[in-house]
Design a protein around this motif. Structure first.
Motif, PDB file in Angstrom:
ATOM      1  N   ILE A   1       0.835  -1.203   0.000  1.00  0.00           N
ATOM      2  CA  ILE A   1       0.000   0.000   0.000  1.00  0.00           C
ATOM      3  C   ILE A   1       0.874   1.261   0.000  1.00  0.00           C
ATOM      4  N   ILE A   2       1.923   1.265   0.808  1.00  0.00           N
ATOM      5  CA  ILE A   2       2.822   2.429   0.853  1.00  0.00           C
ATOM      6  C   ILE A   2       3.459   2.660  -0.512  1.00  0.00           C
ATOM      7  N   LEU A   3       3.874   1.574  -1.160  1.00  0.00           N
ATOM      8  CA  LEU A   3       4.499   1.691  -2.484  1.00  0.00           C
ATOM      9  C   LEU A   3       3.518   2.296  -3.487  1.00  0.00           C
ATOM     10  N   GLN A   4       2.262   1.849  -3.447  1.00  0.00           N
ATOM     11  CA  GLN A   4       1.265   2.397  -4.369  1.00  0.00           C
ATOM     12  C   GLN A   4       0.974   3.860  -4.062  1.00  0.00           C
TER      13      GLN A   4
ATOM     14  N   LEU B   1      10.864  -1.365   2.545  1.00  0.00           N
ATOM     15  CA  LEU B   1      10.927  -0.816   1.186  1.00  0.00           C
ATOM     16  C   LEU B   1      12.276  -0.150   0.916  1.00  0.00           C
ATOM     17  N   ILE B   2      12.890   0.443   1.943  1.00  0.00           N
ATOM     18  CA  ILE B   2      14.236   1.009   1.775  1.00  0.00           C
ATOM     19  C   ILE B   2      15.247  -0.106   1.550  1.00  0.00           C
ATOM     20  N   LEU B   3      15.139  -1.197   2.317  1.00  0.00           N
ATOM     21  CA  LEU B   3      16.040  -2.343   2.152  1.00  0.00           C
ATOM     22  C   LEU B   3      15.915  -2.952   0.750  1.00  0.00           C
ATOM     23  N   LEU B   4      14.683  -2.985   0.230  1.00  0.00           N
ATOM     24  CA  LEU B   4      14.456  -3.541  -1.113  1.00  0.00           C
ATOM     25  C   LEU B   4      14.885  -2.579  -2.217  1.00  0.00           C
ATOM     26  N   GLY B   5      15.199  -1.343  -1.856  1.00  0.00           N
ATOM     27  CA  GLY B   5      15.624  -0.364  -2.859  1.00  0.00           C
ATOM     28  C   GLY B   5      14.481   0.342  -3.542  1.00  0.00           C
ATOM     29  N   ALA B   6      13.242   0.144  -3.035  1.00  0.00           N
ATOM     30  CA  ALA B   6      12.086   0.805  -3.644  1.00  0.00           C
ATOM     31  C   ALA B   6      12.007   2.272  -3.233  1.00  0.00           C
ATOM     32  N   LEU B   7      12.494   2.576  -2.016  1.00  0.00           N
ATOM     33  CA  LEU B   7      12.506   3.949  -1.514  1.00  0.00           C
ATOM     34  C   LEU B   7      13.934   4.364  -1.195  1.00  0.00           C
ATOM     35  N   THR B   8      14.194   5.651  -1.328  1.00  0.00           N
ATOM     36  CA  THR B   8      15.499   6.186  -0.937  1.00  0.00           C
ATOM     37  C   THR B   8      15.516   6.383   0.582  1.00  0.00           C
TER      38      THR B   8
ATOM     39  N   ASP C   1       3.328  -8.215  -4.871  1.00  0.00           N
ATOM     40  CA  ASP C   1       3.958  -7.821  -3.616  1.00  0.00           C
ATOM     41  C   ASP C   1       5.349  -7.283  -3.925  1.00  0.00           C
ATOM     42  N   PRO C   2       5.828  -6.295  -3.159  1.00  0.00           N
ATOM     43  CA  PRO C   2       7.126  -5.673  -3.457  1.00  0.00           C
ATOM     44  C   PRO C   2       8.274  -6.665  -3.597  1.00  0.00           C
ATOM     45  N   ILE C   3       8.277  -7.720  -2.787  1.00  0.00           N
ATOM     46  CA  ILE C   3       9.390  -8.674  -2.840  1.00  0.00           C
ATOM     47  C   ILE C   3       9.416  -9.421  -4.176  1.00  0.00           C
ATOM     48  N   TYR C   4       8.232  -9.727  -4.735  1.00  0.00           N
ATOM     49  CA  TYR C   4       8.161 -10.376  -6.053  1.00  0.00           C
ATOM     50  C   TYR C   4       8.608  -9.413  -7.155  1.00  0.00           C
ATOM     51  N   SER C   5       8.167  -8.162  -7.032  1.00  0.00           N
ATOM     52  CA  SER C   5       8.554  -7.160  -8.033  1.00  0.00           C
ATOM     53  C   SER C   5      10.072  -6.997  -8.063  1.00  0.00           C
ATOM     54  N   LYS C   6      10.674  -6.914  -6.872  1.00  0.00           N
ATOM     55  CA  LYS C   6      12.135  -6.761  -6.807  1.00  0.00           C
ATOM     56  C   LYS C   6      12.834  -7.985  -7.415  1.00  0.00           C
ATOM     57  N   ALA C   7      12.282  -9.175  -7.164  1.00  0.00           N
ATOM     58  CA  ALA C   7      12.874 -10.397  -7.718  1.00  0.00           C
ATOM     59  C   ALA C   7      12.887 -10.352  -9.247  1.00  0.00           C
ATOM     60  N   LEU C   8      11.802  -9.875  -9.855  1.00  0.00           N
ATOM     61  CA  LEU C   8      11.747  -9.794 -11.325  1.00  0.00           C
ATOM     62  C   LEU C   8      12.771  -8.797 -11.854  1.00  0.00           C
TER      63      LEU C   8
ATOM     64  N   LEU D   1      10.309   7.693  -3.687  1.00  0.00           N
ATOM     65  CA  LEU D   1      10.285   6.557  -4.605  1.00  0.00           C
ATOM     66  C   LEU D   1      11.555   6.574  -5.448  1.00  0.00           C
ATOM     67  N   SER D   2      12.311   5.482  -5.422  1.00  0.00           N
ATOM     68  CA  SER D   2      13.577   5.447  -6.159  1.00  0.00           C
ATOM     69  C   SER D   2      13.310   5.304  -7.653  1.00  0.00           C
ATOM     70  N   ASN D   3      14.277   5.747  -8.433  1.00  0.00           N
ATOM     71  CA  ASN D   3      14.145   5.711  -9.882  1.00  0.00           C
ATOM     72  C   ASN D   3      15.354   4.986 -10.477  1.00  0.00           C
ATOM     73  N   PRO D   4      15.183   3.941 -11.279  1.00  0.00           N
ATOM     74  CA  PRO D   4      13.910   3.428 -11.791  1.00  0.00           C
ATOM     75  C   PRO D   4      13.330   2.274 -10.966  1.00  0.00           C
ATOM     76  N   VAL D   5      14.102   1.703 -10.007  1.00  0.00           N
ATOM     77  CA  VAL D   5      13.675   0.465  -9.335  1.00  0.00           C
ATOM     78  C   VAL D   5      12.312   0.616  -8.660  1.00  0.00           C
TER      79      VAL D   5
END
Length: 702
Positions: free
Chosen positions: A429-432, A462-469, A488-495, A474-478
């Motif tokens: 939800i936070i990512l969206q 989300l910071i650990l996954l690199g989605a947020l700075t 789910d964020p963990i699946y998105s990061k895996a792809l 929101l980090s760019n482009p990850v």
């Protein structure tokens, strides 16, 4: 002679066509009569006027009022879909979305996907001619990423709002802001030049004169005050349901074994009460399967003329095709008993129910952000849920509800269930919200705010996954890529990572297979049989690789059918699935998800490569993405997680290919607690990889 045969054949065809026409006409007339008999039909003009007068309307419609199917049609007929606009209707569950859309298309006498369509995750049955669109609430949230003002919609109806799913709560906050922006700026382009309407979200886009958004919140709850206050004192309208009287019967004492008490009550009804189907509320798949087995065993002991009892289960992980069986009437002379989870409280309307058995419990998910642990806990239902359950018995005539608890226990129940947003992970939800431009997620206008600790832990993840700075941007482009994927964020990061590891094809397969919860319909009684069949797919290195093996093995028969969709090819595909104890509909869905995800990652510019049979890079990629989900074997053979607040003495799930092997270090898909804590979907990794691949969390020293 040949001519005579030809004439006879022509007569037969004409007769068959005539019979079909009469049957279709009769069915159509029955549908029209049913629509006219619904309580909402008598207030059609009143409701349309209320929607015209008020931008926000709360509609409380009792069970059986017809609000979900009829109101969108009223608005369409009243001209709300002019200029190609849509009436959008959100539902909290996939099965509810699908069943209501099918029903409305049938009532409108149109092909599903034309005037009436639906969208759920990974499945879009709409077209340019769609004007009434049913969808899950989560899907409308994702639509807002592409169209922040939801400009295609003239009216949005949030149905079943009382269920308070996490997506519903976030959607209400989003729609409130969208509505404010569209009402404020309307067609005033000069004002728009001075003040950007998108500031409601932090977007930097011009609004360009959209019309105001009509918003309708529909609830089966009798208390609309909370929703009305949230929307600034919005008008509330009550629709009387076609609710026949329901006799509510209580026990004198609490039941020690409510499953056994439920079975006793089923047979009491079956042998002593008038005809009518029975709906029994149980807490989960295991309980339902156990109940189904026990009912069938007890039926064998009855006289032949008392055996006509048909058992039909329904729970969320049951494949959609099997869920729809509850809507099929029982054969003549038979009584149907439906064993259901709370999915049958509001999401699915089941015809024919006259008797309800309510043991008074429900299984709910609770998330511990410190341990990253999701537990499934059996808890007492609320009063609102108890009323919903009893109401299912009075849809088509007088009914009875057997509550397997004393009346004074009912008085002690909470008024309503705890909202999902207060008991789930907030990462997705936070990512969206970040992708929607909401920088201050903690300050977002939630109808009920989650705990600060839940926000903090999800932001850290989300910071650990690199989605947020580190500044929570929101980090760019990850981060932006992750937000665009419906995962789910963990699946998105895996792809995203797998493109660098040259195994994106394998990761697409794994994520697609993990996204289909009911791929293997594993009955607890057939666990040994299932294990024997799966031996040919099992990888000694773990479950993610086993899923890849299943997908690859099915690829040939699936491609043959999907390329040439003949009946024979479909039979071959279904035969293969049946032989391997795999649900054909779910596997088909996994292939569709794979195709859609592949298109998405290609549009992002990621390179789709395969590592072939050498899956070392794939396992390394899993370690790099799932580093928050790592467990080490303890001396006693059980596992200890490496999260911030570690858990000890956890077992690998019995369905896992690693259940007997006990490897030293694994990554896992999820940690759940049912009767005990289990690690689900585990794969072997080398713990030395962690310092290399996830230095943000691990070092060689620790």
């Amino acid at each position: 002679m040949a001519q005579g045969q030809l004439n006879n054949s022509t007569k037969t065809r004409k007769r068959n066509f005539s019979e079909h026409s009469r049957s279709s006409y009769a069915k159509r007339q029955k549908l029209l009569q049913h629509r006219a008999s619904l309580p909402i039909a008598s207030v059609e003009k009143l409701l349309v006027k209320e929607v015209q007068k008020h931008d926000t309307l709360i509609i409380v419609g009792e069970t059986g009022s017809g609000k979900s199917t009829q109101l969108p049609q009223f608005l369409y007929n009243a001209g709300f879909c002019g200029n190609g606009k849509l009436v959008g209707v959100t539902q909290p569950r996939r099965v509810g979305t699908l069943s209501v859309a099918k029903r409305v298309a049938e009532e409108c006498d149109v092909v599903l996907g034309e005037k009436v369509g639906y969208s759920i995750r990974f499945e879009d049955v709409t077209s340019t001619s769609t004007r009434i669109k049913y969808m899950t609430d989560g899907l409308l949230l994702r639509e807002a990423l592409l169209d922040p003002y939801l400009s295609r919609y003239a009216v949005i109806i949030v149905d079943e709002a009382h269920e308070r799913t996490v997506h519903t709560d976030v959607l209400l906050g989003l729609l409130k802001s969208v509505q404010n922006a569209r009402s404020k700026f309307g067609n005033n382009d000069k004002q728009l030049e001075k003040e950007n309407a998108a500031q409601c979200f932090g977007f930097r886009k011009h609004f360009q004169g959209r019309s105001p958004l009509k918003l309708i919140i529909m609830s089966a709850s009798l208390d609309a005050q909370m929703f009305s206050q949230y929307f600034g004192g919005a008008r509330a309208v009550h629709i009387q349901g076609r609710q026949f009287p329901v006799d509510v019967l209580y026990t004198y004492h609490p039941q020690q074994n409510y499953l056994d008490a439920s079975l006793t009550t089923i047979f009491q009804i079956h042998l002593e009460e008038d005809p009518g189907d029975i709906l029994v509320f149980l807490t989960g798949q295991e309980e339902i399967e156990s109940g189904e087995r026990l009912i069938k065993e007890r039926l064998k002991q009855l006289p032949e003329n008392s055996k006509k009892l048909l058992v039909v289960p329904i729970f969320s992980s049951l494949p959609s095709e099997r869920q729809m069986r509850v809507l099929v009437p029982a054969p003549p002379g038979f009584r149907k008993v439906i064993l259901a989870t709370n999915i049958a409280e509001t999401s699915v309307t089941i015809p024919g129910i006259k008797y309800v058995i309510d043991p008074g419990f429900v299984k709910a998910r609770f998330y511990d952000p410190n341990k990253r642990l999701e537990s499934l806990t059996v808890i007492p239902i609320s009063k609102a849920q108890a009323l919903q359950r009893s109401g299912r018995a009075g849809r088509e005539g007088p009914g009875k509800c057997f509550r397997l608890y004393p009346e004074n226990d009912f008085e002690k129940l909470e008024d309503s269930p705890k909202p999902e947003i207060k008991r789930c992970s907030l990462s997705n939800i936070i990512l969206q919200l970040k992708a929607l431009g909401v920088d201050d997620v903690i300050g977002f206008d939630f109808i009920e705010k989650p705990s600060r600790q839940s926000f903090v832990k999800s932001l850290e993840e989300l910071i650990l996954l690199g989605a947020l700075t580190d500044e929570f941007k929101l980090s760019n482009p990850v981060g932006r890529h992750m937000a665009c994927l419906p995962l789910d964020p963990i699946y998105s990061k895996a792809l995203i990572l797998s493109s660098e590891f040259n195994c994106l094809e394998e990761m697409l397969i794994a994520v697609a297979m993990l996204s289909v919860k009911s791929l293997f319909y594993i009955s607890s009684e057939k666990l040994d049989e299932v294990r024997t069949v799966y031996k040919c797919f099992e990888s000694p290195e773990g479950d993610h690789l086993t899923l890849i093996n299943v997908y690859r093995a099915s690829n040939e028969v699936f491609k043959k059918w999907s390329t040439l969709r003949t009946e024979d090819n479909y039979k071959i595909f279904r035969k293969w699935c049946k032989e391997n104890l795999i649900d054909s509909g779910s596997l088909r869905h996994a292939h569709d998800i794979h195709s859609q995800l592949r298109r998405s990652v290609e549009q992002m510019g990621l390179r789709v490569a395969s590592c072939g049979d050498d899956l070392l890079q794939f396992r390394r990629c899993l370690a790099a993405a799932f580093f928050c989900n790592v467990a080490l074997k303890q001396p006693n053979g059980k596992y200890r997680t490496l999260a911030n607040d570690p858990m000890n003495d956890i077992q690998i799930h019995p369905c896992s290919s690693l259940f007997q092997g006990k490897p030293e270090c694994i990554v896992f898909d999820e940690l759940v607690v049912t009767n005990k804590p289990y690690l689900r979907n585990a794969t072997i990794i080398d713990y030395l990889w962690l310092a290399e691949l996830a230095p943000q969390m691990y070092s060689l020293e620790n």
